[in-house]
Design a protein around this motif. Structure first.
Motif, PDB file in Angstrom:
ATOM      1  N   ARG A 125     -23.533  34.030  85.468  1.00 60.09           N
ATOM      2  CA  ARG A 125     -23.765  33.042  84.395  1.00 60.09           C
ATOM      3  C   ARG A 125     -22.669  33.108  83.326  1.00 60.09           C
ATOM      4  N   LEU A 126     -21.678  33.984  83.536  1.00 66.32           N
ATOM      5  CA  LEU A 126     -20.653  34.173  82.509  1.00 66.32           C
ATOM      6  C   LEU A 126     -19.274  33.699  82.960  1.00 66.32           C
ATOM      7  N   GLY A 127     -18.558  33.116  82.018  1.00 66.77           N
ATOM      8  CA  GLY A 127     -17.182  32.707  82.247  1.00 66.77           C
ATOM      9  C   GLY A 127     -16.397  32.902  80.964  1.00 66.77           C
ATOM     10  N   VAL A 128     -15.213  32.292  80.910  1.00 66.83           N
ATOM     11  CA  VAL A 128     -14.323  32.520  79.771  1.00 66.83           C
ATOM     12  C   VAL A 128     -13.726  31.196  79.290  1.00 66.83           C
ATOM     13  N   CYS A 129     -13.521  31.130  77.983  1.00 66.10           N
ATOM     14  CA  CYS A 129     -12.786  30.043  77.347  1.00 66.10           C
ATOM     15  C   CYS A 129     -11.516  30.637  76.756  1.00 66.10           C
ATOM     16  N   LEU A 130     -10.373  30.165  77.249  1.00 72.57           N
ATOM     17  CA  LEU A 130      -9.076  30.673  76.778  1.00 72.57           C
ATOM     18  C   LEU A 130      -8.537  29.751  75.688  1.00 72.57           C
ATOM     19  N   ASP A 131      -8.342  30.294  74.492  1.00 70.01           N
ATOM     20  CA  ASP A 131      -7.849  29.505  73.355  1.00 70.01           C
ATOM     21  C   ASP A 131      -6.393  29.896  73.088  1.00 70.01           C
ATOM     22  N   THR A 132      -5.490  28.932  73.206  1.00 71.52           N
ATOM     23  CA  THR A 132      -4.058  29.253  73.092  1.00 71.52           C
ATOM     24  C   THR A 132      -3.683  29.812  71.715  1.00 71.52           C
ATOM     25  N   CYS A 133      -4.276  29.249  70.646  1.00 73.68           N
ATOM     26  CA  CYS A 133      -4.007  29.773  69.300  1.00 73.68           C
ATOM     27  C   CYS A 133      -4.510  31.209  69.204  1.00 73.68           C
ATOM     28  N   HIS A 134      -5.721  31.434  69.721  1.00 70.75           N
ATOM     29  CA  HIS A 134      -6.329  32.757  69.593  1.00 70.75           C
ATOM     30  C   HIS A 134      -5.569  33.829  70.376  1.00 70.75           C
ATOM     31  N   ILE A 135      -5.147  33.509  71.612  1.00 65.24           N
ATOM     32  CA  ILE A 135      -4.449  34.564  72.378  1.00 65.24           C
ATOM     33  C   ILE A 135      -3.108  34.900  71.742  1.00 65.24           C
ATOM     34  N   SER A 136      -2.454  33.894  71.161  1.00 68.85           N
ATOM     35  CA  SER A 136      -1.188  34.162  70.477  1.00 68.85           C
ATOM     36  C   SER A 136      -1.440  35.030  69.242  1.00 68.85           C
ATOM     37  N   ASP A 137      -2.442  34.654  68.481  1.00 68.82           N
ATOM     38  CA  ASP A 137      -2.818  35.446  67.305  1.00 68.82           C
ATOM     39  C   ASP A 137      -3.231  36.866  67.687  1.00 68.82           C
ATOM     40  N   ALA A 138      -3.817  36.994  68.871  1.00 71.86           N
ATOM     41  CA  ALA A 138      -4.276  38.307  69.317  1.00 71.86           C
ATOM     42  C   ALA A 138      -3.115  39.176  69.798  1.00 71.86           C
ATOM     43  N   GLY A 139      -1.945  38.550  70.037  1.00 69.95           N
ATOM     44  CA  GLY A 139      -0.773  39.349  70.406  1.00 69.95           C
ATOM     45  C   GLY A 139      -0.159  39.016  71.751  1.00 69.95           C
ATOM     46  N   TYR A 140      -0.777  38.114  72.519  1.00 71.60           N
ATOM     47  CA  TYR A 140      -0.198  37.743  73.814  1.00 71.60           C
ATOM     48  C   TYR A 140       1.017  36.835  73.599  1.00 71.60           C
ATOM     49  N   ASP A 141       1.968  36.919  74.542  1.00 67.75           N
ATOM     50  CA  ASP A 141       3.109  36.016  74.495  1.00 67.75           C
ATOM     51  C   ASP A 141       2.693  34.695  75.141  1.00 67.75           C
ATOM     52  N   VAL A 142       2.152  33.820  74.311  1.00 67.18           N
ATOM     53  CA  VAL A 142       1.540  32.570  74.780  1.00 67.18           C
ATOM     54  C   VAL A 142       2.543  31.670  75.500  1.00 67.18           C
ATOM     55  N   HIS A 143       3.833  31.813  75.172  1.00 68.76           N
ATOM     56  CA  HIS A 143       4.864  30.964  75.781  1.00 68.76           C
ATOM     57  C   HIS A 143       5.117  31.326  77.242  1.00 68.76           C
ATOM     58  N   ASP A 144       4.821  32.548  77.604  1.00 70.02           N
ATOM     59  CA  ASP A 144       4.967  32.981  78.989  1.00 70.02           C
ATOM     60  C   ASP A 144       3.688  32.603  79.741  1.00 70.02           C
ATOM     61  N   VAL A 145       3.567  31.316  80.035  1.00 67.55           N
ATOM     62  CA  VAL A 145       2.312  30.790  80.578  1.00 67.55           C
ATOM     63  C   VAL A 145       1.969  31.458  81.910  1.00 67.55           C
ATOM     64  N   ASP A 146       2.964  31.554  82.796  1.00 69.43           N
ATOM     65  CA  ASP A 146       2.708  32.202  84.087  1.00 69.43           C
ATOM     66  C   ASP A 146       2.282  33.649  83.899  1.00 69.43           C
ATOM     67  N   GLY A 147       2.940  34.342  82.951  1.00 70.87           N
ATOM     68  CA  GLY A 147       2.606  35.738  82.677  1.00 70.87           C
ATOM     69  C   GLY A 147       1.187  35.886  82.134  1.00 70.87           C
ATOM     70  N   VAL A 148       0.804  35.011  81.218  1.00 75.39           N
ATOM     71  CA  VAL A 148      -0.552  35.050  80.641  1.00 75.39           C
ATOM     72  C   VAL A 148      -1.594  34.817  81.736  1.00 75.39           C
ATOM     73  N   LEU A 149      -1.348  33.815  82.572  1.00 77.71           N
ATOM     74  CA  LEU A 149      -2.333  33.486  83.601  1.00 77.71           C
ATOM     75  C   LEU A 149      -2.407  34.574  84.674  1.00 77.71           C
ATOM     76  N   LYS A 150      -1.268  35.198  84.943  1.00 76.17           N
ATOM     77  CA  LYS A 150      -1.238  36.299  85.898  1.00 76.17           C
ATOM     78  C   LYS A 150      -2.053  37.484  85.365  1.00 76.17           C
ATOM     79  N   GLU A 151      -1.843  37.760  84.083  1.00 78.70           N
ATOM     80  CA  GLU A 151      -2.568  38.855  83.429  1.00 78.70           C
ATOM     81  C   GLU A 151      -4.076  38.539  83.376  1.00 78.70           C
ATOM     82  N   PHE A 152      -4.397  37.316  83.034  1.00 77.91           N
ATOM     83  CA  PHE A 152      -5.798  36.891  83.008  1.00 77.91           C
ATOM     84  C   PHE A 152      -6.422  37.078  84.389  1.00 77.91           C
ATOM     85  N   ASP A 153      -5.682  36.677  85.402  1.00 79.58           N
ATOM     86  CA  ASP A 153      -6.189  36.778  86.770  1.00 79.58           C
ATOM     87  C   ASP A 153      -6.368  38.233  87.197  1.00 79.58           C
TER      88      ASP A 153
END
Ligand code: FE
Ligand code: FE
Ligand code: ZN
Length: 296
Positions: free
Chosen positions: A180-208
């Protein structure tokens, strides 16, 4: 890419007298084919009965417009904190409110409820994650709907939890009702949290790698007023912040995010919604330099 479909929209309001019917009309006026709404005020838990919200009228418009209702998002009020158990009465209130939000989401015919994981206050992440998992287990043990809760990745403002993929994964792992659980990825929030939001492939790979992309139910597309790691959570209009149009465009059109609803929560400009223009630019692939000054 044969069945590629960009599901793009924004947060919309729901006000008297047209309520849900008005929300759907607002979304359509922006050229959206998906949207997100609160079933009452975001900052409190007072909720009007569903019977007063013109749900049938709204659903009729949705059907006529050919919108996939299962991709429409409800956002839970953001004041609830299911991660804090230091006051039993507030913890019970969180359980009650999340339970009622699930029911309300189902009442609109929707399938996804976005929830902020909450804040640890002073107890630290581990305790807070345990608390939230317990809260969600109690809620979900009593809920018979097929609505999924999408835990939102947070900016790390104050003592917010859910600021890393590892924390979100830990919440899911501790919960009995994982399906019953999933995730909502917020681009502003992940950048604020410290992820390199511009590296889209890298973020999605890490998420995966950490959570699994099959858990990703919603993307919040926002620019950010602040630099990476700022922990401020202040959204900016597309192209006016540190994330920028190109990166937001990449999230909107990334093949790994095909079929996942993308929702803008960028700020109003002079009390007017920016969504029609932002959606148009995300669809067309053409950014209009200075659009905010030009159109607002
Ligand atoms: Fe949110
Ligand atoms: Fe968000
Ligand atoms: Zn935010």
């Amino acid at each position: 890419m044969d069945d590629y479909k960009l599901l793009l929209g924004s947060h919309v309001s729901m006000n008297s007298p047209d309520f849900y019917e008005g929300s759907v009309k607002e979304a359509l006026s922006y050229g959206s084919n998906v949207f997100m709404f609160y079933t009452g005020a975001p900052q409190n838990t007072y909720r009007k009965p569903l019977s007063e919200l013109k749900i049938q009228e709204g659903r009729k418009l949705i059907k006529e417009a050919g919108i996939d209702e299962s991709k429409i998002i409800v956002h839970a009020p953001y004041i609830i904190n299911g991660a804090n158990k230091s006051r039993e009465d507030l913890f019970d209130l969180s359980i009650k409110v999340i339970g009622s939000e699930l029911e309300r989401t189902a009442g609109f015919g929707c399938k996804i409820l976005v929830l902020h994981p909450g804040a640890h206050v002073s107890q630290g992440y581990d305790v807070a994650i345990d608390n939230l998992a317990e809260c969600l287990d109690i809620v979900l043990s009593k809920d018979n709907s097929d609505v999924k809760i999408a835990l939102e990745t947070m900016a790390g403002k104050g003592t917010e939890i859910g600021i890393t993929f590892e924390q979100i994964k830990a919440i899911i792992d501790k919960c009995k009702y994982k399906d019953r659980l999933g995730v909502c990825l917020d681009t502003c929030h992940i950048s604020d949290a410290g992820y390199d939001v511009h590296d889209v492939d890298g973020v999605l790979k890490e998420f995966d790698r950490i959570i699994g992309l099959d858990r990703l139910l919603v993307v919040h597309l926002n620019d950010s007023k602040n630099i990476r790691g700022a922990h401020k959570d202040r959204h900016e209009n597309m192209g006016y912040g540190y994330i920028g149009y190109e990166t937001m465009y990449k999230y909107a059109h990334h093949p790994l995010l095909n079929g996942i609803p993308k929702v803008l929560e960028t700020p109003y400009i002079n009390e007017k919604p920016p969504y029609k223009q932002e959606i148009e630019m995300l669809k067309s692939g053409k950014y209009i330099e200075g659009w905010r000054e030009k159109f607002f």
